[in-house]
Design an enzyme around this catalytic site. Structure first.
Site, PDB file in Angstrom:
ATOM      1  N   PRO A   1     -33.197  97.249   8.036  1.00 20.22           N
ATOM      2  CA  PRO A   1     -33.301  98.420   7.143  1.00 20.22           C
ATOM      3  C   PRO A   1     -31.927  98.781   6.603  1.00 20.22           C
ATOM      4  CG  PRO A   1     -33.465  99.077   9.457  1.00 20.22           C
ATOM      5  CD  PRO A   1     -33.479  97.579   9.426  1.00 20.22           C
ATOM      6  N   ASP A   2     -31.863  99.237   5.368  1.00 23.81           N
ATOM      7  CA  ASP A   2     -30.590  99.726   4.828  1.00 23.81           C
ATOM      8  C   ASP A   2     -30.505 101.217   5.183  1.00 23.81           C
ATOM      9  OD1 ASP A   2     -28.534 100.811   3.178  1.00 23.81           O
ATOM     10  OD2 ASP A   2     -28.627  98.972   1.980  1.00 23.81           O
ATOM     11  N   ILE A   3     -29.684 101.521   6.149  1.00 23.63           N
ATOM     12  CA  ILE A   3     -29.654 102.889   6.687  1.00 23.63           C
ATOM     13  C   ILE A   3     -29.172 103.870   5.623  1.00 23.63           C
ATOM     14  CG2 ILE A   3     -28.791 104.342   8.567  1.00 23.63           C
ATOM     15  CD1 ILE A   3     -28.224 101.708  10.124  1.00 23.63           C
TER      16      ILE A   3
ATOM     17  N   LYS B   1     -22.741  99.298  -6.018  1.00 29.08           N
ATOM     18  CA  LYS B   1     -23.243  99.726  -4.713  1.00 29.08           C
ATOM     19  C   LYS B   1     -23.588 101.220  -4.725  1.00 29.08           C
ATOM     20  CE  LYS B   1     -21.833  96.763  -1.497  1.00 29.08           C
ATOM     21  NZ  LYS B   1     -20.943  96.091  -0.579  1.00 29.08           N
TER      22      LYS B   1
ATOM     23  N   PHE C   1     -19.360 103.078   2.750  1.00 29.71           N
ATOM     24  CA  PHE C   1     -18.136 102.283   2.759  1.00 29.71           C
ATOM     25  C   PHE C   1     -18.480 100.890   2.255  1.00 29.71           C
ATOM     26  CE2 PHE C   1     -14.103 103.532   4.876  1.00 29.71           C
ATOM     27  CZ  PHE C   1     -14.344 104.893   4.903  1.00 29.71           C
TER      28      PHE C   1
ATOM     29  N   ASN D   1     -20.603  90.660  13.403  1.00 22.85           N
ATOM     30  CA  ASN D   1     -19.587  90.515  12.357  1.00 22.85           C
ATOM     31  C   ASN D   1     -18.251  91.012  12.898  1.00 22.85           C
ATOM     32  OD1 ASN D   1     -19.208  93.420  11.693  1.00 22.85           O
ATOM     33  ND2 ASN D   1     -21.374  93.250  11.145  1.00 22.85           N
TER      34      ASN D   1
ATOM     35  N   LYS E   1     -33.658  82.294  27.163  1.00 18.70           N
ATOM     36  CA  LYS E   1     -32.595  81.562  26.486  1.00 18.70           C
ATOM     37  C   LYS E   1     -33.169  80.329  25.794  1.00 18.70           C
ATOM     38  CE  LYS E   1     -28.161  79.410  27.276  1.00 18.70           C
ATOM     39  NZ  LYS E   1     -27.342  78.728  28.260  1.00 18.70           N
TER      40      LYS E   1
ATOM     41  N   ASP F   1     -26.860  92.664   7.961  1.00 21.44           N
ATOM     42  CA  ASP F   1     -27.918  92.685   6.949  1.00 21.44           C
ATOM     43  C   ASP F   1     -29.207  92.052   7.466  1.00 21.44           C
ATOM     44  OD1 ASP F   1     -26.528  93.987   4.883  1.00 21.44           O
ATOM     45  OD2 ASP F   1     -25.399  92.154   4.469  1.00 21.44           O
TER      46      ASP F   1
HETATM   47  N1  CTP Z   1     -25.263  99.933   5.179  1.00 24.49           N
HETATM   48  C1  CTP Z   1     -26.295 100.489   5.892  1.00 24.49           C
HETATM   49  N2  CTP Z   1     -27.310  99.712   6.346  1.00 24.49           N
HETATM   50  C2  CTP Z   1     -27.340  98.390   6.094  1.00 24.49           C
HETATM   51  C3  CTP Z   1     -26.291  97.799   5.358  1.00 24.49           C
HETATM   52  C4  CTP Z   1     -25.268  98.601   4.918  1.00 24.49           C
HETATM   53  O1  CTP Z   1     -26.270 101.708   6.142  1.00 24.49           O
HETATM   54  N3  CTP Z   1     -28.332  97.657   6.543  1.00 24.49           N
HETATM   55  C5  CTP Z   1     -24.191 100.799   4.694  1.00 24.49           C
HETATM   56  C6  CTP Z   1     -22.851 100.538   5.313  1.00 24.49           C
HETATM   57  O2  CTP Z   1     -22.650 101.328   6.462  1.00 24.49           O
HETATM   58  C7  CTP Z   1     -21.910 100.914   4.177  1.00 24.49           C
HETATM   59  C8  CTP Z   1     -22.679 100.573   2.923  1.00 24.49           C
HETATM   60  O3  CTP Z   1     -24.036 100.532   3.325  1.00 24.49           O
HETATM   61  O4  CTP Z   1     -21.658 102.287   4.152  1.00 24.49           O
HETATM   62  C9  CTP Z   1     -22.292  99.312   2.266  1.00 24.49           C
HETATM   63  O5  CTP Z   1     -22.373  98.274   3.187  1.00 24.49           O
HETATM   64  P1  CTP Z   1     -22.280  96.745   2.701  1.00 24.49           P
HETATM   65  O6  CTP Z   1     -22.455  95.842   3.868  1.00 24.49           O
HETATM   66  O7  CTP Z   1     -21.054  96.607   1.874  1.00 24.49           O
HETATM   67  O8  CTP Z   1     -23.549  96.740   1.760  1.00 24.49           O
HETATM   68  P2  CTP Z   1     -24.546  95.616   1.449  1.00 24.49           P
HETATM   69  O9  CTP Z   1     -25.700  96.300   0.795  1.00 24.49           O
HETATM   70  O10 CTP Z   1     -24.833  94.816   2.654  1.00 24.49           O
HETATM   71  O11 CTP Z   1     -23.779  94.791   0.355  1.00 24.49           O
HETATM   72  P3  CTP Z   1     -23.131  93.324   0.409  1.00 24.49           P
HETATM   73  O12 CTP Z   1     -24.129  92.479  -0.274  1.00 24.49           O
HETATM   74  O13 CTP Z   1     -21.844  93.467  -0.334  1.00 24.49           O
HETATM   75  O14 CTP Z   1     -22.951  92.969   1.865  1.00 24.49           O
END
Ligand code: CTP
Length: 420
Positions: free
Chosen positions: A321-323, A354, A340, A225, A303, A293
């Site tokens: 994973p959502d950290i 969020k 953030f 990204n 390749k 994500d």
């Molecule tokens: N974050 C994280 N791990 C992930 C995705 C997001 O730790 N896999 C954290 C980011 O570092 C940030 C916060 O979650 O602090 C919000 O990130 P964002 O990408 O806006 O959240 P999403 O849940 O992906 O929401 P959106 O659908 O708006 O992309």
């Protein structure tokens, strides 16, 4: 021991009067001091005063350097061990950053091959202006040691950062830059934050994630990204400036490590999650990274070749994973957990949602409608259960510093340092 020599460049500003005391302290500390006064500086202090205190000739203009024979400007710029600019006005910083040389002071600064230390002083708005912050960042990148200005009531009646630090603090920074106080050599040529005597995060451990993540598809391709990492790095720099022990877990970005920061580089979201877990416990975690994500469900070992049929290529994605959310639920959850969010629309609503979804304490919502990722400024809203704190559009460095003040206050309220 051979006394160390300081070339002190005094810019124009009400704070120039403090240069007189600085000269006195430096002389008392055994330094040889040579002063250069800019034309504006001459409006505030006289060459005579400085000559008397420094016991040395004072230089004011490139063209009345009649002694170009006796002492050329190149020699003058290089005979010192350290060049100090105090007060460094907004104008002087701009000229230094641009590499201008239109008077004696700027010519010396461009011609010198010695380390330079600058102590800025100016009105708070001028200090916080994007142009000044950009110049300061440029100068830091060029290796100039910058002492952060003090915060307080200003001569113009406004309040905020911009005051010249006290002469004793500048003298401390000079001692350190020259290794005179026994500071490690690695500190020389780097910003000296202790000198500013404002370390609200001293004794705190802070973890920061920054940058994008790269999720490999095959050995040559990846999902990424547009995150530049600048805001996260500015936050790490500000946290270290504020005295914290900082662990920065960075995705792939080509940014220099801020002074005093411990950096661990990662590539993927899963690597980032593992390093975050390794870095605990901390007093506060600030998750600035734009974590991907999704990742490729299967990473090809070789390749992937197109077959030329024009058919849509299958690319299965798996959720990462959502950290942040994971950390919020973990037994080692930091006392202050900050996420953030970059949003283009309905910024506050999305941020509120969020905040609940992720289980963190604050969401720093970044309005990127007008200025997408990668710019130098941010307009942020700090969303918490207690309400919304909206800030003006500011340079990323200024956002970072303001955030550190807020974090320090919050930590002091939640986890007093004595209670550790
Ligand atoms: N974050 C994280 N791990 C992930 C995705 C997001 O730790 N896999 C954290 C980011 O570092 C940030 C916060 O979650 O602090 C919000 O990130 P964002 O990408 O806006 O959240 P999403 O849940 O992906 O929401 P959106 O659908 O708006 O992309």
């Amino acid at each position: 021991m051979v006394p160390k020599r300081i070339l002190l460049i005094i810019g124009g500003g009400i704070a120039a009067y403090k240069a007189i005391e600085l000269v006195r302290l430096l002389r008392k500390g055994g330094y040889v001091v040579r002063c250069v006064l800019t034309r504006a500086g001459e409006q505030f202090v006289t060459p005579l005063t400085l000559a008397a205190l420094s016991e040395n000739k004072v230089y004011t203009s490139l063209f009345d350097l009649k002694d170009e024979v006796e002492m050329g400007h190149i020699q003058l710029s290089r005979e010192a061990d350290l060049v100090v600019v105090a007060p460094a006005t907004a104008d002087l910083l701009a000229k230094m950053a641009a590499g201008m040389a239109d008077d004696l002071a700027t010519t010396l600064l461009l011609a010198t091959d010695k380390p330079v230390l600058a102590a800025p002083a100016m009105n708070v708005r001028m200090w916080l202006h994007a142009a000044t912050q950009r110049n300061v960042a440029t100068l830091r990148g060029d290796g100039v040691t910058m002492i952060d200005p003090d915060e307080g009531e200003m001569a113009c009646g406004e309040y905020g950062p911009g005051r010249l630090p006290e002469p004793a603090a500048i003298k401390n920074a000079i001692d350190k830059a020259l290794g005179a106080s026994g500071a490690p050599a690695a500190l020389t040529g780097q910003p000296d934050f202790a000198a500013a005597d404002h370390r609200p995060l001293h004794g705190r451990r802070i973890l920061i994630t920054a940058g994008p993540t790269h999720e490999p598809i095959d050995p040559v391709r990846y999902i990424a990204n547009r995150s530049s990492g600048k805001q996260g790095f500015a936050i790490a720099a500000a946290a270290a400036e504020a005295g914290a022990e900082v662990l920065l877990i960075a995705g792939p970005v080509a940014l220099p490590t801020p002074p005093g920061v411990i950096r661990v580089d990662v590539e993927t979201a899963r690597e980032m999650a593992a390093e975050v877990a390794q870095g605990l416990p901390v007093d506060a975690a600030i998750m600035v990274a734009a974590v991907a994500d999704w990742r490729a469900a299967d990473t090809a070992a070789q390749k992937i070749k197109k077959d030329g049929s024009g058919a849509i290529a299958p690319l299965a994605l798996a959720e990462n994973p959502d950290i942040l959310a994971g950390l919020a639920k973990s037994p080692a959850r930091p006392p202050l957990l900050i996420g953030f969010a970059a949003e283009t629309n309905d910024v506050l609503d999305h941020a509120q949602a969020k905040l609940d979804r992720k289980g963190c304490d604050w969401i720093v919502a970044n309005d990127v409608a007008a200025d997408p990722m990668g710019g130098e400024t941010n307009r942020v809203h700090i969303v918490s259960k207690g309400g919304v704190d909206s800030w003006d559009r500011l340079p990323k460095e200024a956002v970072a510093r303001k955030l550190m003040e807020k974090i320090a206050d919050e930590l002091d309220a939640r986890v007093p340092i004595d209670a550790d």
